[in-house]
Every structure is written in structure tokens, then in C-alpha cells.
Design a protein around this motif. Structure first.
Motif, PDB file in Angstrom:
ATOM      1  N   GLN A  87     -11.521  -9.535  25.507  1.00 31.88           N
ATOM      2  CA  GLN A  87     -10.302  -9.794  25.593  1.00 31.88           C
ATOM      3  C   GLN A  87      -9.591 -11.028  25.130  1.00 31.88           C
ATOM      4  N   ASP A  88     -10.775 -11.839  24.889  1.00 35.83           N
ATOM      5  CA  ASP A  88      -9.906 -13.266  24.531  1.00 35.83           C
ATOM      6  C   ASP A  88      -9.794 -13.550  23.222  1.00 35.83           C
ATOM      7  N   ARG A  89      -9.883 -12.342  22.209  1.00 38.53           N
ATOM      8  CA  ARG A  89     -10.012 -12.611  20.850  1.00 38.53           C
ATOM      9  C   ARG A  89      -8.829 -11.613  20.415  1.00 38.53           C
ATOM     10  N   LYS A  90      -8.395 -12.255  19.158  1.00 45.82           N
ATOM     11  CA  LYS A  90      -7.245 -11.367  18.527  1.00 45.82           C
ATOM     12  C   LYS A  90      -7.843 -10.712  17.170  1.00 45.82           C
ATOM     13  N   VAL A  91      -7.006  -9.602  16.850  1.00 52.95           N
ATOM     14  CA  VAL A  91      -7.632  -8.484  15.832  1.00 52.95           C
ATOM     15  C   VAL A  91      -7.259  -9.508  14.523  1.00 52.95           C
ATOM     16  N   ILE A  92      -8.194  -9.301  13.597  1.00 48.24           N
ATOM     17  CA  ILE A  92      -8.183 -10.048  12.405  1.00 48.24           C
ATOM     18  C   ILE A  92      -7.608  -8.929  11.293  1.00 48.24           C
ATOM     19  N   GLY A  93      -6.528  -9.337  10.805  1.00 49.33           N
ATOM     20  CA  GLY A  93      -5.774  -8.336   9.803  1.00 49.33           C
ATOM     21  C   GLY A  93      -6.432  -8.141   8.489  1.00 49.33           C
ATOM     22  N   SER A  94      -5.900  -7.185   7.717  1.00 45.73           N
ATOM     23  CA  SER A  94      -6.414  -6.976   6.443  1.00 45.73           C
ATOM     24  C   SER A  94      -5.047  -6.879   5.645  1.00 45.73           C
ATOM     25  N   LYS A  95      -5.677  -6.971   4.295  1.00 42.69           N
ATOM     26  CA  LYS A  95      -4.391  -6.674   3.291  1.00 42.69           C
ATOM     27  C   LYS A  95      -4.919  -6.014   2.095  1.00 42.69           C
ATOM     28  N   TRP A  96      -4.317  -4.930   1.389  1.00 39.51           N
ATOM     29  CA  TRP A  96      -4.560  -4.370  -0.005  1.00 39.51           C
ATOM     30  C   TRP A  96      -4.117  -5.181  -0.867  1.00 39.51           C
ATOM     31  N   VAL A  97      -4.970  -5.728  -1.747  1.00 36.64           N
ATOM     32  CA  VAL A  97      -4.655  -6.501  -3.058  1.00 36.64           C
ATOM     33  C   VAL A  97      -4.776  -5.393  -4.269  1.00 36.64           C
ATOM     34  N   PHE A  98      -3.725  -5.436  -5.085  1.00 38.45           N
ATOM     35  CA  PHE A  98      -3.592  -4.736  -6.381  1.00 38.45           C
ATOM     36  C   PHE A  98      -3.572  -5.405  -7.610  1.00 38.45           C
ATOM     37  N   ARG A  99      -4.482  -5.135  -8.574  1.00 40.09           N
ATOM     38  CA  ARG A  99      -4.520  -6.029  -9.984  1.00 40.09           C
ATOM     39  C   ARG A  99      -4.857  -4.689 -10.946  1.00 40.09           C
TER      40      ARG A  99
ATOM     41  N   TYR B  77       0.678  -1.136   0.086  1.00 44.17           N
ATOM     42  CA  TYR B  77      -0.227   0.030  -0.040  1.00 44.17           C
ATOM     43  C   TYR B  77       0.813   1.309  -0.049  1.00 44.17           C
ATOM     44  N   LYS B  78       1.952   1.301   0.526  1.00 46.20           N
ATOM     45  CA  LYS B  78       2.898   2.387   0.608  1.00 46.20           C
ATOM     46  C   LYS B  78       3.268   2.666  -0.846  1.00 46.20           C
ATOM     47  N   GLU B  79       3.578   1.632  -1.629  1.00 46.34           N
ATOM     48  CA  GLU B  79       3.945   1.804  -2.974  1.00 46.34           C
ATOM     49  C   GLU B  79       2.805   2.402  -3.771  1.00 46.34           C
ATOM     50  N   ALA B  80       1.644   1.917  -3.323  1.00 43.37           N
ATOM     51  CA  ALA B  80       0.360   2.353  -4.117  1.00 43.37           C
ATOM     52  C   ALA B  80       0.021   3.945  -3.750  1.00 43.37           C
ATOM     53  N   LEU B  81       0.358   4.460  -2.492  1.00 45.38           N
ATOM     54  CA  LEU B  81       0.193   5.635  -2.327  1.00 45.38           C
ATOM     55  C   LEU B  81       0.955   6.436  -3.003  1.00 45.38           C
ATOM     56  N   LEU B  82       2.012   6.219  -3.693  1.00 42.56           N
ATOM     57  CA  LEU B  82       3.090   7.271  -4.482  1.00 42.56           C
ATOM     58  C   LEU B  82       2.433   7.408  -5.763  1.00 42.56           C
ATOM     59  N   HIS B  83       1.273   6.841  -6.359  1.00 43.10           N
ATOM     60  CA  HIS B  83       1.019   6.713  -7.691  1.00 43.10           C
ATOM     61  C   HIS B  83      -0.628   7.448  -7.458  1.00 43.10           C
ATOM     62  N   PRO B  84      -0.962   8.456  -7.946  1.00 47.30           N
ATOM     63  CA  PRO B  84      -2.151   9.174  -7.863  1.00 47.30           C
ATOM     64  C   PRO B  84      -3.252   8.111  -8.283  1.00 47.30           C
ATOM     65  N   ARG B  85      -3.132   7.376  -9.395  1.00 45.13           N
ATOM     66  CA  ARG B  85      -4.302   6.830  -9.789  1.00 45.13           C
ATOM     67  C   ARG B  85      -4.708   5.477  -8.812  1.00 45.13           C
ATOM     68  N   TRP B  86      -3.357   4.999  -8.244  1.00 45.49           N
ATOM     69  CA  TRP B  86      -3.743   3.814  -7.558  1.00 45.49           C
ATOM     70  C   TRP B  86      -4.348   4.498  -6.023  1.00 45.49           C
ATOM     71  N   LYS B  87      -3.825   5.393  -5.797  1.00 44.70           N
ATOM     72  CA  LYS B  87      -4.240   5.892  -4.447  1.00 44.70           C
ATOM     73  C   LYS B  87      -5.749   6.263  -4.275  1.00 44.70           C
ATOM     74  N   GLN B  88      -6.290   6.967  -5.686  1.00 48.61           N
ATOM     75  CA  GLN B  88      -7.676   6.918  -6.034  1.00 48.61           C
ATOM     76  C   GLN B  88      -8.543   5.945  -5.945  1.00 48.61           C
ATOM     77  N   THR B  89      -7.977   4.805  -6.253  1.00 46.96           N
ATOM     78  CA  THR B  89      -8.635   3.521  -6.681  1.00 46.96           C
ATOM     79  C   THR B  89      -8.773   2.998  -5.227  1.00 46.96           C
ATOM     80  N   MET B  90      -7.731   3.000  -4.309  1.00 50.57           N
ATOM     81  CA  MET B  90      -7.838   2.582  -2.900  1.00 50.57           C
ATOM     82  C   MET B  90      -8.953   3.493  -2.210  1.00 50.57           C
ATOM     83  N   LEU B  91      -9.044   4.993  -2.484  1.00 48.39           N
ATOM     84  CA  LEU B  91     -10.183   5.711  -2.006  1.00 48.39           C
ATOM     85  C   LEU B  91     -11.543   5.282  -2.137  1.00 48.39           C
TER      86      LEU B  91
END
Length: 118
Positions: free
Chosen positions: A57-69, A24-38
Motif C-alpha cells: 500500500q505504501d509503494r508506487k508502481v515503477i513504470g517501464s518504457k519501450w526503447v527502439f533503436r 510502442y503504438k507506432e512500433a506495433l504498426l510495423h510487423p518487424r518491430w512488433k516481432q522484435t518487441m515480442l
């Protein structure tokens, strides 16, 4: 010692809008990908896809991930924020799932075949 793949250097100019970002850090450097994420984020909010809740308290946070195609769409790219579902437990972390994977024309075709065979 291991598998080695040499880097390939291209001699011609690269169109950065036609490269899938690796993070996502790499995507944020490009305006079109940043707009797509938004747009993806706004769609999740607009469709009430999720809500913030206190973490028990007994649960873990479920992570997420950006997928770019790069896809054949009017905008030319797709960014999706996906949950890392392998950490989820049915009935605790989620209660229902929905993923449309069939087109209406396919449903009509199957129903037509079923009707023709009584």
C-alpha cells in the motif's frame, strides 16, 4: 516566441523498416518491430527477469518504457523494455543489479597486462 524548427519533407520514398518508432503504438504498426518487441518480451520471461508481486500500500508502481533503436545486428533492430529506474529505491524496489558492459577479450587483456607487471 520559442525555438522553431521547420518540418523537412523528403521527396523520395521512405523505408518504414529503417525508421525508429517514437512509441510502442507506432512500433506495433510495423510487423518487424512488433516481432522484435515480442522477442524481447519472451526473452524477459524465459530468463526469469521479473516476477509479478502484490503492490504494498505504501509503494508506487515503477513504470517501464519501450526503447527502439536500429543497430548493426543480424535482425537490424533492437527493442528493449526498460524500467524507469529513477523511481526505484535500493532494498525496496530492487536488491541487485547486473549489466555486462565489458567483453571477455578486454578482461583477458587487462589480466595479461597485470601479469606482465607482476
Amino acid at each position: 516566441m520559442g525555438i522553431f524548427k521547420p518540418k523537412a519533407w523528403l521527396s523520395e520514398a521512405i523505408d518504414l523498416d529503417k525508421i525508429e518508432p517514437r512509441s510502442y503504438k507506432e512500433a506495433l504498426l510495423h510487423p518487424r518491430w512488433k516481432q522484435t518487441m515480442l522477442e524481447e518480451y519472451e526473452a524477459l520471461i524465459r530468463n526469469n527477469t521479473w516476477s509479478l508481486t502484490p503492490l504494498p500500500q505504501d509503494r508506487k508502481v515503477i513504470g517501464s518504457k519501450w526503447v527502439f533503436r536500429l543497430k548493426q545486428t543480424p535482425s537490424g533492430e533492437i527493442a528493449r523494455l526498460v524500467a524507469q529506474g529513477f523511481n526505484q529505491d535500493y532494498g525496496i524496489d530492487y536488491f541487485e543489479t547486473f549489466s555486462l558492459v565489458i567483453k571477455p577479450t578486454t578482461i583477458r587483456l587487462v589480466l595479461s597486462i597485470a601479469l606482465s607487471h607482476n
